[in-house]
Design an enzyme around this catalytic site. Structure first.
Site, PDB file in Angstrom:
ATOM      1  N   LYS A   1       0.851  -1.198   0.000  1.00  0.00           N
ATOM      2  CA  LYS A   1       0.000   0.000   0.000  1.00  0.00           C
ATOM      3  C   LYS A   1       0.884   1.245   0.000  1.00  0.00           C
ATOM      4  O   LYS A   1       1.907   1.290   0.700  1.00  0.00           O
ATOM      5  CB  LYS A   1      -0.924  -0.014   1.231  1.00  0.00           C
ATOM      6  CG  LYS A   1      -1.961   1.093   1.236  1.00  0.00           C
ATOM      7  CD  LYS A   1      -2.939   0.937   2.402  1.00  0.00           C
ATOM      8  CE  LYS A   1      -4.007   2.018   2.423  1.00  0.00           C
ATOM      9  NZ  LYS A   1      -4.979   1.850   3.531  1.00  0.00           N
TER      10      LYS A   1
ATOM     11  N   SER B   1      -9.864   1.867   2.438  1.00  0.00           N
ATOM     12  CA  SER B   1      -8.940   2.570   1.583  1.00  0.00           C
ATOM     13  C   SER B   1      -7.883   1.682   0.915  1.00  0.00           C
ATOM     14  O   SER B   1      -7.241   2.114  -0.024  1.00  0.00           O
ATOM     15  CB  SER B   1      -8.227   3.668   2.377  1.00  0.00           C
ATOM     16  OG  SER B   1      -7.426   3.103   3.392  1.00  0.00           O
TER      17      SER B   1
ATOM     18  N   SER C   1     -10.159  -0.370   6.706  1.00  0.00           N
ATOM     19  CA  SER C   1      -9.544  -0.283   5.378  1.00  0.00           C
ATOM     20  C   SER C   1      -8.817  -1.518   4.872  1.00  0.00           C
ATOM     21  O   SER C   1      -8.438  -1.558   3.705  1.00  0.00           O
ATOM     22  CB  SER C   1      -8.593   0.896   5.330  1.00  0.00           C
ATOM     23  OG  SER C   1      -9.336   2.071   5.117  1.00  0.00           O
TER      24      SER C   1
HETATM   25  N1  GLN Z   1     -13.454   4.133   5.541  1.00  0.00           N
HETATM   26  C1  GLN Z   1     -12.939   4.657   6.756  1.00  0.00           C
HETATM   27  C2  GLN Z   1     -12.620   6.119   6.595  1.00  0.00           C
HETATM   28  O1  GLN Z   1     -12.966   6.642   5.603  1.00  0.00           O
HETATM   29  C3  GLN Z   1     -11.732   3.859   7.198  1.00  0.00           C
HETATM   30  C4  GLN Z   1     -10.475   4.238   6.530  1.00  0.00           C
HETATM   31  C5  GLN Z   1      -9.293   3.435   6.984  1.00  0.00           C
HETATM   32  O2  GLN Z   1      -9.440   2.421   7.679  1.00  0.00           O
HETATM   33  N2  GLN Z   1      -8.109   3.906   6.639  1.00  0.00           N
HETATM   34  O3  GLN Z   1     -12.042   6.743   7.427  1.00  0.00           O
END
Ligand code: GLN
Length: 446
Positions: free
Chosen positions: A52, A127, A151
């Site tokens: 990532k 994400s 995410s």
């Molecule tokens: N979808 C969540 C957010 O928008 C989690 C994001 C994440 O875990 N980095 O913050």
């Protein structure tokens, strides 16, 4: 051979899937050559990986999918990268994500929209959408993602692969570009549970560079994958099958529970009464932490700098306005507001109190049960563009993954069926530092 295969597959499908932001073809091939005939005793030797793009890789561009870091070449490796390099893993490249890991669809990337390999009209989740899509499309056998509110698990669920968020403190965050430091964890995404356990074994452990890592021996997770779950006690929160949870997700979990019962486990319904406060607390806390963490991108030290500023204030202002995308700006504004004097008690402090109650709900359940089980997400993947005008719905859909980060617990998503051609995920949540049981149950189920 594995590296060649991986690169070939990327050439074949990445035009469509768009999981990769950077492919380090030459270096990967060089490293693979050097390993020929030289493989030590690491089980991961020679295995290609996608990383990532918020995990820093020495001399390999690390963008966080942001214009802010478009040309950023880190001068050091994250601890997880040192560990993978030590295990002779070969980094094939860096994969796409929501900008600074803020989002649930990978659509907030400043560079490209990654597609769900099961159906290219749908998002891969986020994400860590690039990490999940790259594994689902067969481009790499494993990837690393990061999980602040879901995410790793949510994109794993949307893409039909296995994604583990370890206990907070299990894996070093040194070299992970921080979003919300009290919630972030790095974890593996793989095709199956055994591979996942091997990767976590390799990256976990105490690190002097991250004082939140814990000095506990890292078990050999793979040795616990016996298939035996007789007598296991499962808790199923009624909030995880109730209002707001789609029928397909609910039914998939109920049939998974039948499979687990068939293997000798028992389950009971329980309640997480404070989980209804999880999403709002999470957005306040994570945005507050983000507003502080992202202050370092000021156009001076590193990252994007606006051309020809008139003065210092303008340098800051323009660099940040031009370098950050809309979602990142929204979070910084919300966080700055929540932390400002006069509002702090009403928002940040309240959210911290709710966080404690959410953690205590889990503590109570874990006095009697071994794992908590539910869906990973209330629905399968969204259509591309579907959530762009409906952010509040999108945020709310993270209700099943967020409490796990707030409580610091380990959680995995494993594939558990399909609806309308799209995968669904089963979430298995464990006690603090009990990834072992989480893996054992996930492995017995898959
Ligand atoms: N979808 C969540 C957010 O928008 C989690 C994001 C994440 O875990 N980095 O913050």
């Amino acid at each position: 051979d594995l590296v060649d295969q991986s690169i070939k597959r990327i050439h074949e499908v990445d035009d469509q899937v768009k999981a990769f932001l950077t492919v380090d073809e030459e270096n990967a091939q060089k490293k693979a050559k050097a390993l020929d005939g030289q493989v030590g005793d690491s089980i991961l030797a020679g295995i290609p990986a996608g990383i990532k793009d918020n995990i820093v890789t020495k001399n390999l561009r690390t963008t966080c999918a942001s214009k802010m870091l478009e040309n950023f070449d880190p001068i050091y490796d994250a601890t997880v990268m040192e560990k993978l390099n030590g295990a002779q893993v070969i980094t094939i490249g860096k994969v796409n994500m929501d900008e600074f890991a803020m989002g649930s669809t990978t659509e907030t990337s400043a560079f490209q929209v990654t597609k769900n390999p099961w159906n290219l009209d749908f998002v891969p989740g986020g994400s860590s959408g690039g990490s999940a899509a790259a594994v689902a499309a067969g481009q790499v056998p494993f990837s690393l993602g990061s999980d602040t509110g879901g995410s790793i698990r949510q994109p794993a669920s949307f893409c039909g692969v296995v994604g583990m968020k370890p206990t907070y403190g299990r894996v070093s965050r040194y070299g992970l570009v921080a979003f919300a430091s009290s919630l972030d964890q790095i974890g593996p995404i793989t095709k199956n549970v055994e591979d996942n356990a091997y990767v976590l074994q390799a990256i976990a452990g105490l690190d002097e560079h991250d004082s939140t890592t814990v000095d506990k021996t890292v078990p050999k997770y793979t040795e616990g994958l016996t298939g035996d779950i007789k007598g296991l006690k499962i808790a199923v929160p009624k909030e995880y099958l109730g209002e707001g949870i789609g029928q397909a997700s609910r039914e998939a979990v109920l049939s998974a529970l039948k499979v687990l019962e068939g293997l000798g486990a028992t389950w009971e319904e329980v309640s997480l009464p404070h989980s209804k406060y999880a999403v709002s607390s999470y957005f306040l806390l994570s945005s507050s932490e983000a507003s502080a963490n992202l202050a370092r991108f000021d156009g001076v030290r590193y990252g994007y700098r606006t051309p020809n500023p008139e003065n210092l204030m303008e340098l800051y202002k323009k660099s940040r306005s031009e370098g950050f995308g809309d979602e990142v700006k929204r979070r910084i504004m919300l966080g700055t507001y929540a932390l400002s004097s006069g509002f702090y008690d009403a928002y940040y402090k309240k959210a911290q109190q709710a966080r404690t109650l959410i953690k205590q709900d889990f503590d109570n359940i874990f006095e009697k049960y071994d794992v908590v089980i539910g869906p990973t997400t209330p629905t399968p993947a969204y259509k591309i563009g579907e959530m762009l005008d409906d952010l509040v719905t999108m945020y709310a859909r993270d209700l099943l993954t967020i409490p796990v980060n707030l409580a610091g617990l380990p959680g995995i998503s494993v594939p558990c069926g399909f609806t309308e051609g799209l995968p669904l995920g089963l979430q298995i949540i464990g006690k603090h530092f009990d990834e072992q049981t989480v893996y054992r149950v996930a492995h017995a189920f898959e």
